[in-house]
Structure formats: structure tokens, C-alpha cells
Design a protein around this motif. Structure first.
Motif, PDB file in Angstrom:
ATOM      1  N   THR A 194      -0.144  11.744  -9.501  1.00 23.36           N
ATOM      2  CA  THR A 194       0.313  10.784 -10.292  1.00 23.36           C
ATOM      3  C   THR A 194      -0.005   9.394 -10.034  1.00 23.36           C
ATOM      4  O   THR A 194      -0.273   9.065  -8.921  1.00 23.36           O
ATOM      5  N   ASP A 197       3.626   3.660  -9.294  1.00 23.98           N
ATOM      6  CA  ASP A 197       4.361   2.674 -10.137  1.00 23.98           C
ATOM      7  C   ASP A 197       4.122   1.256  -9.622  1.00 23.98           C
ATOM      8  O   ASP A 197       5.308   0.731  -8.706  1.00 23.98           O
ATOM      9  N   GLY A 200       7.019  -1.212 -11.280  1.00 20.95           N
ATOM     10  CA  GLY A 200       8.212  -1.188 -10.475  1.00 20.95           C
ATOM     11  C   GLY A 200       8.180  -1.723  -9.148  1.00 20.95           C
ATOM     12  O   GLY A 200       9.236  -2.251  -8.743  1.00 20.95           O
ATOM     13  N   VAL A 246      11.856   0.342 -16.344  1.00 21.62           N
ATOM     14  CA  VAL A 246      10.445   0.912 -15.802  1.00 21.62           C
ATOM     15  C   VAL A 246      10.807   2.235 -15.242  1.00 21.62           C
ATOM     16  O   VAL A 246      10.069   3.158 -15.220  1.00 21.62           O
ATOM     17  N   GLU A 247      11.789   2.052 -14.322  1.00 18.38           N
ATOM     18  CA  GLU A 247      11.904   3.280 -13.088  1.00 18.38           C
ATOM     19  C   GLU A 247      12.460   4.385 -14.207  1.00 18.38           C
ATOM     20  O   GLU A 247      12.299   5.585 -13.507  1.00 18.38           O
ATOM     21  N   VAL A 250       8.683   5.886 -16.166  1.00 27.64           N
ATOM     22  CA  VAL A 250       7.556   6.150 -15.362  1.00 27.64           C
ATOM     23  C   VAL A 250       7.703   7.490 -14.649  1.00 27.64           C
ATOM     24  O   VAL A 250       8.641   8.280 -14.403  1.00 27.64           O
ATOM     25  N   ASP A 252       6.408   8.812 -11.753  1.00 33.68           N
ATOM     26  CA  ASP A 252       6.527   8.776 -10.499  1.00 33.68           C
ATOM     27  C   ASP A 252       7.238   7.337  -9.789  1.00 33.68           C
ATOM     28  O   ASP A 252       6.449   6.697  -9.153  1.00 33.68           O
ATOM     29  N   PRO A 253       8.630   7.158 -10.135  1.00 33.41           N
ATOM     30  CA  PRO A 253       9.271   5.692  -9.857  1.00 33.41           C
ATOM     31  C   PRO A 253       9.114   5.720  -8.352  1.00 33.41           C
ATOM     32  O   PRO A 253       9.214   6.383  -7.566  1.00 33.41           O
TER      33      PRO A 253
END
Length: 512
Positions: A194, A197, A200, A246-247, A250, A252-253
């Protein structure tokens, strides 16, 4: 891994941890002299500490998340390199502004060290066995904490070396740690497909940093209720709100929302913030109290902190062994957080004339509380994590502890500066013309050598009496940690490093 293999793998980690701890303790006692030589004041004294904590806090989640998807050994080596470069440059500082800037660079490396060392240890040792090895980290922490102030005091008092060597002395240890890690540490590398991020990773520390800067500046550079405060608060809250959005979206935060659905993790975060405020926000002013309020040299001030360090060493070592033996951790957290509250409450009663024996007893109580709590909080949080979340979860707890420390130093430092100024003004009111003697350096200048004797005594007494307020406020905040620990649900410590199957880990180790 056998006990010997674990110790070999941990040798570089222990040395890296020693370098990180030494950098803070060796400078703590030297700061009054450093700031005095560079012409700084109380506000800049606080910023020299806050700058490192702020940078470490902001970058800790990024280091932790990278550890879940990249080579952990390489990341540890990178963080050591950044830290060493920052230390070398800090030693060449010519004014407080450049010193603060280089301390930020130190903080970037420190953010990686304080998270990655615990992540790597959790990757090779199960939670049940981790307590005994935490004892080794406790011993290293104690040696660095005991030796740091003494070495710092010696360097500051030395005519041949001077305070700049407080930053340079750790460089050889950092280089040695890099060599040891390269030769002894072998870890599984779990690759991820992935995307990172990055948004983030920027928004979370950005929002927190804006709020911390506001807390640091408000009340001194502008009023708490002002348009500047409104701008800072609105900007920080907006960035954090964007980060949450955002977290949640996504793949894979940086901080997986699933972590915040675990009761133990949430309570560990709350307790870490409170302990961070109490621990960093109060202990950083010990050196200042002993040197300015009581008139001791940096070396003597280091010796006077020994009761707290001995308490911390004994508590961290003994509780680590007991946790491994019985597989239980909550009782030590409850007792430790309670002792932190008691120790800080007692320190909140001191003034410029309190017996040093009494102060030593109070510091020992605080040290035992911190030693029983700090590492066990991380252990409790790690016990419920999957291997894939080990980096993110560990760094999240560490992040909030550093956040509490940065906020504590900023807020308590501002309170101390204001209270000291008020007490000095009250004292000077009884001495005609004394106000002119302090105008050159400001009423919170840490260089007292040029002050007339009556004025110098007033300033010393002001620092001695004002410091108690810092400890008292920290003790009230520590109550939050005690309550959070009480509500934690204790689970048996696992005997594996995570929920990943052994075959998966063997395959990953073979790839490494």
C-alpha cells in the motif's frame, strides 16, 4: 532467540538509548550556564527544551509507521545519524536562536530513537519476557541519567572543555551504536504494497505543532483571549480535523482508527499524556532550582538529583523482573502512578529554604513512581497489538507521552516565568532603585553574576519559591494518569511477539 542472542541484538539498541538519554540529562544541568553565556532568558531556556520535544513529538508517528513497512534496523541507524549531526551542530551554536534550531534537528532523530528502540525490542521479545529486558533499559537509563548531570557539570565547570562538549561527548557513542547495530541486529522485514499516507503524516504533527506553539507563546507574546490565539487554535483544530478525515479514508493510515477502538490503548494514551506532562514538565526544572535558587554548581546539582535516579533505576529493574515472573502489569502501574502523584504533591510544598534531605526523599518517591509506570504503559499497550500494528501502536503511545512532555514544559515554563517575575517585582519594590539593576538582562535572565547582592538574593528566592507551583500543577495533572490506569482491564501477557504465525516471521527473516 536465546537469551544471549537477544542480548547481542540489543547491544546496539542499548547504546543508542544511552546516547539519547545522555543528550537530555547532560544538557539539563548545563542549561542555566549555557543560556547565561549565550545571553538568553527564561523564555529561551524553556524553548531549548521544548524545541527538541516538539520535533520528537511531531515525527514519532512517522517513524513508527515506517517501521511497519520498512527495514527497522535501517530506520534506527538513520535516526541515530540525524541525532548525531544535530548534536555536533548544537555544540557550535553562537546564540540561543541557533541553539534552538539545532535542538530541533536533534529532536528529529530523537523522535525515531524513542519509538524505534521499543518497536525493535517488541519485534524480538514477547510481552511476557519483555519485562526482564526492560530492566536492562532501566539500568541504561539510570546510568545515563546519573552520569549525564555529573558529566555535564564537570564539562561546564572545566576550563579546558566547556559546555559545548555537552553536545559533542555523545558523538563517539552514537558512531559505536551504528557499528554494533550493523553487526548484531537482524530483523524480519515485512514489506507493504500500500501507499504511504504522507498527507496524514504531515497533517497530524502539523496540527499538534500549531497548538503547542500557541500554548508556548500565549500569555507572553499575546493574550490568551486575542485574535492571535484564535488564529492558532483555529488553524490547529482545522489541521487535526483534516487529519481525522484522511485517516478514516486511506488504506494504510499513520494512526489506524482500529487502534483507538481498543480500551487499553486509549487509556494508555491518556495516562501517557498525563505522565509526560508530570515527568518532563517538572523534572526539567530541577537543575534550575538547585543552581539558581540554592546556588549549587552544575556538578553538585547533578549529585542532588541522585535520589530520583536511584528510585527510577530500582523501580524499573525490579518491576520488570516481577512482570516477567508473574505475567501481571496493572498492579505496578497503579502503584507507580499513585507514587507520582504523591511525589509531585510533596515537591509542591518546597521553597528556597527546604531541607535538601526532604527534597531528596520527595524526589526518590517520584523516581520510583516513574520507574514503575513509564515502560509498563508501553508494555500494556503492545500486549494487545497485532504484529502489523506494532510500529504504529508503540509510536502512538510514545507520541502522546512526548506531546504531554512538550506541552508540560511549555505551559509550566510559562507559568514559572510569570510567577518568578511577579515574585521578583514584589521583592524589588522594597529596594529603592533596584529595578534598574535588572533591566539589562530582564527580570527572568538566568545570568545573576552582575546583580547587586540584595537583588541577587531576591531573584534566587523567587526561583526557589516559584518552582513549587510547577510541581503542584504537575501533581494535579498526574491524577488523570492514576484514574486512567485504574480503569484499564488487565490481560495476561502473550508469549509471542504478535499475532503473525511463526511461519510468516521465519519467511520474513529469511528475506531480510
Amino acid at each position: 532467540m536465546t537469551h544471549r542472542q537477544v542480548l547481542e541484538a540489543m547491544s546496539g539498541l542499548l547504546l543508542a538509548m544511552f546516547v539519547a538519554m545522555l543528550s537530555g540529562t547532560i544538557v539539563a544541568n548545563a542549561l542555566p550556564r549555557i543560556i547565561g553565556d549565550l545571553g538568553g532568558n527564561q523564555d529561551q531556556y524553556t524553548w531549548v527544551v521544548t524545541a527538541t520535544l516538539l520535533a520528537a513529538t511531531a515525527t514519532t508517528p512517522i517513524w513508527g509507521k515506517l517501521a511497519d513497512r520498512m527495514n527497522k534496523k535501517l530506520l534506527v541507524q538513520l535516526s541515530i545519524t540525524v541525532f548525531v549531526i544535530g548534536s555536533v551542530l548544537a555544540g557550535f551554536s553562537q546564540n540561543t536562536e541557533s541553539l534552538i534550531g539545532f535542538r530541533v534537528l536533534q529532536g528529529l532523530g530523537l523522535g525515531g530513537l524513542q519509538a524505534l528502540v521499543q518497536i525493535v525490542m517488541a519485534s524480538i521479545v514477547s510481552p511476557r519476557e519483555r519485562g526482564r529486558y526492560m530492566g536492562y533499559f532501566g539500568a541504561v537509563m539510570a546510568v545515563a541519567t546519573v552520569g549525564g548531570p555529573l558529566l555535564g557539570g564537570f564539562l561546564v565547570d572545566s576550563e579546558l572543555l566547556g559546555w559545548r562538549w555537552c553536545f559533542w561527548v555523545g558523538v563517539p557513542f552514537g558512531i559505536a551504536a551504528l557499528v554494533l547495530l550493523q553487526r548484531t541486529l537482524k530483523l524480519p522485514v515485512l514489506t507493504a504494497t500500500t501507499r504511504i499516507d504522507w498527507l496524514g503524516a504531515l497533517l497530524i504533527p502539523g496540527g499538534i505543532s500549531v497548538l503547542l506553539i500557541w500554548v508556548t507563546l500565549a500569555g507572553k507574546d499575546f493574550a490568551w483571549m486575542s485574535w492571535q490565539s484564535a488564529v492558532f487554535v483555529a488553524g490547529g483544530v482545522l489541521l487535526i480535523a483534516f487529519a481525522v478525515a484522511v485517516e478514516r479514508r486511506v488504506q494504510d493510515p499513520v494512526v489506524p482508527p482500529r487502534l483507538l477502538r481498543q480500551r487499553t490503548m486509549v487509556l494508555a494514551i491518556i495516562a501517557s499524556v498525563a505522565i509526560g506532562i508530570a515527568m518532563f514538565g517538572s523534572s526539567v526544572f530541577f537543575g534550575q532550582y538547585f543552581q539558581i535558587a540554592r546556588g549549587y554548581s552544575p556538578t553538585a546539582a547533578g549529585l542532588l538529583t541522585l535520589p530520583m535516579i536511584v528510585g527510577l533505576l530500582l523501580a524499573s529493574t525490579i518491576t520488570g523482573q516481577l512482570v516477567t515472573r508473574f505475567g501481571r502489569w496493572k498492579r505496578f502501574l497503579v502503584a507507580g502512578s499513585a507514587l507520582i502523584v504523591v511525589g509531585l504533591g510533596l515537591l509542591g510544598t518546597i521553597d528556597h529554604s527546604t531541607s535538601l534531605v526532604l527534597i531528596g526523599v520527595y524526589m526518590a518517591i517520584l523516581g520510583v513512581g516513574v520507574g514503575s509506570s513509564m515502560q509498563n504503559l508501553v508494555l500494556a499497550a503492545q500486549n494487545g497489538l497485532d504484529y502489523r500494528d506494532l510500529g504504529a501502536g508503540t509510536s502512538t503511545v510514545t507520541f502522546f507521552r512526548s506531546l504531554g512532555g512538550a506541552a508540560g514544559v511549555s505551559v509550566l515554563g510559562a507559568i514559572l516565568a510569570t510567577h518568578v517575575t511577579d515574585l521578583i517585582s514584589e521583592g524589588l519594590a522594597s529596594i529603592p532603585g533596584a529595578g534598574d539593576a535588572t533591566q539589562s538582562g530582564g527580570s527572568t535572565s538566568l545570568d545573576l553574576t552582575g546583580l547587586p547582592e540584595p537583588v541577587r538574593v531576591i531573584v534566587e528566592h523567587a526561583y526557589g519559591d516559584a518552582t513549587a507551583l510547577v510541581f503542584l500543577i504537575a501533581g494535579v495533572i498526574a491524577l488523570i494518569a492514576f484514574v486512567a490506569v485504574l480503569f484499564m482491564k488487565e490481560t495476561s501477557l502473550r508469549t509471542t511477539v504478535g499475532d503473525a504465525e511463526p511461519a510468516e516471521l521465519e519467511e520474513a527473516a529469511a528475506r531480510a
